[in-house]
Design an enzyme around this catalytic site. Sequence first.
Site, short mmCIF file in Angstrom:
data_model
loop_
_atom_site.label_atom_id
_atom_site.label_comp_id
_atom_site.label_asym_id
_atom_site.label_seq_id
_atom_site.Cartn_x
_atom_site.Cartn_y
_atom_site.Cartn_z
N SER A 1 0.86 -1.18 0.00
CA SER A 1 0.00 0.00 0.00
C SER A 1 0.90 1.23 0.00
CB SER A 1 -0.87 -0.01 1.27
OG SER A 1 -1.65 1.16 1.34
N TYR B 1 -1.79 -1.56 10.56
CA TYR B 1 -1.91 -1.82 9.11
C TYR B 1 -0.66 -1.32 8.38
CZ TYR B 1 -3.88 -1.53 4.36
OH TYR B 1 -4.11 -1.66 3.01
#
Length: 261
Positions: free
Chosen positions: A139, A153
Amino acid sequence: MKLNGKIAVVTGGAMGNGLGIVNVFLKYGAKVIILDYSDKLENTVNELKNSGYEIDGYKVDIRNKEEVTKIINQVGSKYGKINILVNNAGVCKLDTFENMDDELRDFHFDINIKGTWNVTKATLPYMKNINASIINLSSVTGPMVADSGEVAYATTKAALIGFTKGLSRELVDYSIRVNAIMPGYILTPMVENMAVETNKENSNSVINSIASAIPMKRLGTPEELGELTAFLASDESSYITGQGIVIDGGSTLPETMSMGV
Ligand SMILES: NC(=O)c1ccc[n+]([C@@H]2O[C@H](COP(=O)([O-])OP(=O)(O)OC[C@H]3O[C@@H](n4cnc5c(N)ncnc54)[C@H](O)[C@@H]3O)[C@@H](O)[C@H]2O)c1
């Protein structure tokens, strides 16, 4: 078609980005095997089978190393090879570092890092010396940027860049390329759920305000992500390995929200 005859394993393909990747892979002629723990898996697979595509699904939690290995061995023996592995399954639950308990931290670490590790370890024996390709869903969150509530995350997504670099260096000797994709915001159930977590009464306003901060003024689609994944999976990207490729509509570009003519 650029993926004709290729056998592709996609984790988390029942919905969201994974489903976008699956749709594009099928369009380009791959045979696809989805590993997903969602109840939606059966529906997804049946709909695609009814449209005439070669697709199979196995309901499994990628944290379960034994079960994953058993399934991958079945797939590997059936086809004799696995050309493409997309480590897409991942989770994100927002909470601050101060509030987050170890259980929720480990939920992220166990799925996003160790789950990816498990599937890759099981699949590797079927990928050697056939110009195979592994693609890890990292990401921009973690390696480049972060919003509050994303510490766990972000940690896992940055770890996947390290995983990609380390693994690509070793597997080049087996003609396996390993790359990561670093998406900005893509409109999926994960992002819709995060918007609800952020504002239960008006989650649409959260999505709209995310879009307004992106230079392209919209979130990406799972199919746009699928096209990049198909390129990295195909022989057309044969000289690319060990890289993280950003796909974000320019979201990491602005230096400020206020300067400019
Ligand atoms: N959507 C975004 O904006 C965005 C941005 C950057 C990166 N990503 C990454 O893309 C990937 C997919 O995200 P998404 O937005 O489509 O999420 P999603 O929640 O919409 O879909 C995730 C899929 O993975 C499956 N899954 C999750 N944990 C699993 C497990 N333990 N075992 C088996 N299956 C499991 C789910 O059942 C689901 O089908 C994730 O790795 C995510 O980190 C997403």
